[in-house]
Enzyme design. Structure first.
Site, PDB file in Angstrom:
ATOM      1  N   ARG A 132       0.848  -1.188   0.000  1.00  0.00           N
ATOM      2  CA  ARG A 132       0.000   0.000   0.000  1.00  0.00           C
ATOM      3  C   ARG A 132       0.884   1.238   0.000  1.00  0.00           C
ATOM      4  NH1 ARG A 132      -4.123  -1.969   4.835  1.00  0.00           N
ATOM      5  NH2 ARG A 132      -4.916  -3.830   3.772  1.00  0.00           N
ATOM      6  N   ASP A 154       2.063   5.069  -0.146  1.00  0.00           N
ATOM      7  CA  ASP A 154       1.453   6.279   0.396  1.00  0.00           C
ATOM      8  C   ASP A 154       1.192   7.310  -0.692  1.00  0.00           C
ATOM      9  OD1 ASP A 154       1.714   5.140   2.907  1.00  0.00           O
ATOM     10  OD2 ASP A 154       3.645   6.098   3.309  1.00  0.00           O
ATOM     11  N   TYR A 166      11.870  -0.316  -1.446  1.00  0.00           N
ATOM     12  CA  TYR A 166      11.645   1.120  -1.627  1.00  0.00           C
ATOM     13  C   TYR A 166      12.969   1.805  -1.937  1.00  0.00           C
ATOM     14  CZ  TYR A 166       6.791   1.557  -0.013  1.00  0.00           C
ATOM     15  OH  TYR A 166       5.427   1.488   0.096  1.00  0.00           O
ATOM     16  N   ARG A 209       9.438   7.171   4.836  1.00  0.00           N
ATOM     17  CA  ARG A 209       9.622   8.621   4.921  1.00  0.00           C
ATOM     18  C   ARG A 209      10.133   9.032   6.300  1.00  0.00           C
ATOM     19  NH1 ARG A 209       4.094  10.326   1.715  1.00  0.00           N
ATOM     20  NH2 ARG A 209       5.039  10.698  -0.324  1.00  0.00           N
TER      21      ARG A 209
END
Length: 219
Positions: free
Chosen positions: A52, A54, A112, A197
């Site tokens: 999922r 962001d 990521y 993040r």
């Protein structure tokens, strides 16, 4: 016709979307693809994604799957779905998979990449965090080694999305320099909401050319 399971490989530019997962009154990647699937098949189809992402996050290799009893050959779904998608979302592959394949539960890891640019760009600003202030990459590189392993990552998760199980197994975590770029790569079994993040933000605090945060405090 028997039910088949279709895997989709997807890339997208997340700038104009509120993330992957469906949200009422929000524009999301999942919603756009499910609407395209309904246009192709005439059926309301639930799409399962491997992760999922962001709001604002881009993807080069998102994986999703759906099950359907339909006449279209699996490899034809790619172009059929793309016809109804905005230019910022692209199905790069559609293929049949085992009926028990589930994009979320079958995934072995998630990867990521976060890019910091110490210079400004007119072309790439939507894909990078432009940060012209001084940083000490060596401190950030040292910190990334400490992240590897199994950790309770609740402190890196936004409060609204914290779950009972906040453990994440981090397989790789590293920074490298490429001219003006600082590139952060992290691979894990799972990530919590806004975790990457938050982690990058902490490492930037550590990497500032001032003693705002020590390596011991980071641990």
């Amino acid at each position: 016709m028997a039910e088949i399971n279709i895997r989709l490989d997807i890339e997208y530019k997340g700038t104009d979307f509120s993330g992957w997962q469906f949200q009422p009154r929000e524009r999301t990647i999942q919603d756009e693809i499910e609407k395209a699937l309904k246009s192709v098949t005439g059926q309301k189809i639930a799409l399962t994604g491997a992760g999922r992402t962001d709001a604002g996050v881009h993807a080069l290799g998102q994986v999703a799957n759906f099950k359907i009893d339909h006449y279209l050959p699996p490899e034809k779904y790619k172009e059929a779905i793309n016809f109804y998608l905005p230019r910022t979302i692209l199905v790069t592959k559609s293929a049949p998979v085992a009926i028990d394949f589930n994009a979320r539960r079958s995934a072995l890891s998630r990867h990521y990449r976060y890019i910091i640019d110490r210079q400004k760009s007119a072309l790439y600003y939507e894909y990078r965090w432009e940060y012209p202030s001084p940083l000490v990459p060596a401190r950030m590189i040292d910190a990334s080694v400490l992240v590897i392993g199994r950790h309770n990552c609740a402190a890196l998760c936004t409060v609204a999305s914290q779950k009972e199980n906040s453990d994440c197994e981090i397989y790789t975590c590293e920074w490298h320099e490429d001219d003006s770029l600082l590139v952060f790569d992290i691979k894990a079994n799972r990530f919590l909401h806004s975790m990457v993040r938050s982690l990058v933000g902490l490492m930037v605090e550590l990497g500032k050319d001032k003693d705002y945060l020590t390596l011991e405090e980071f641990k």
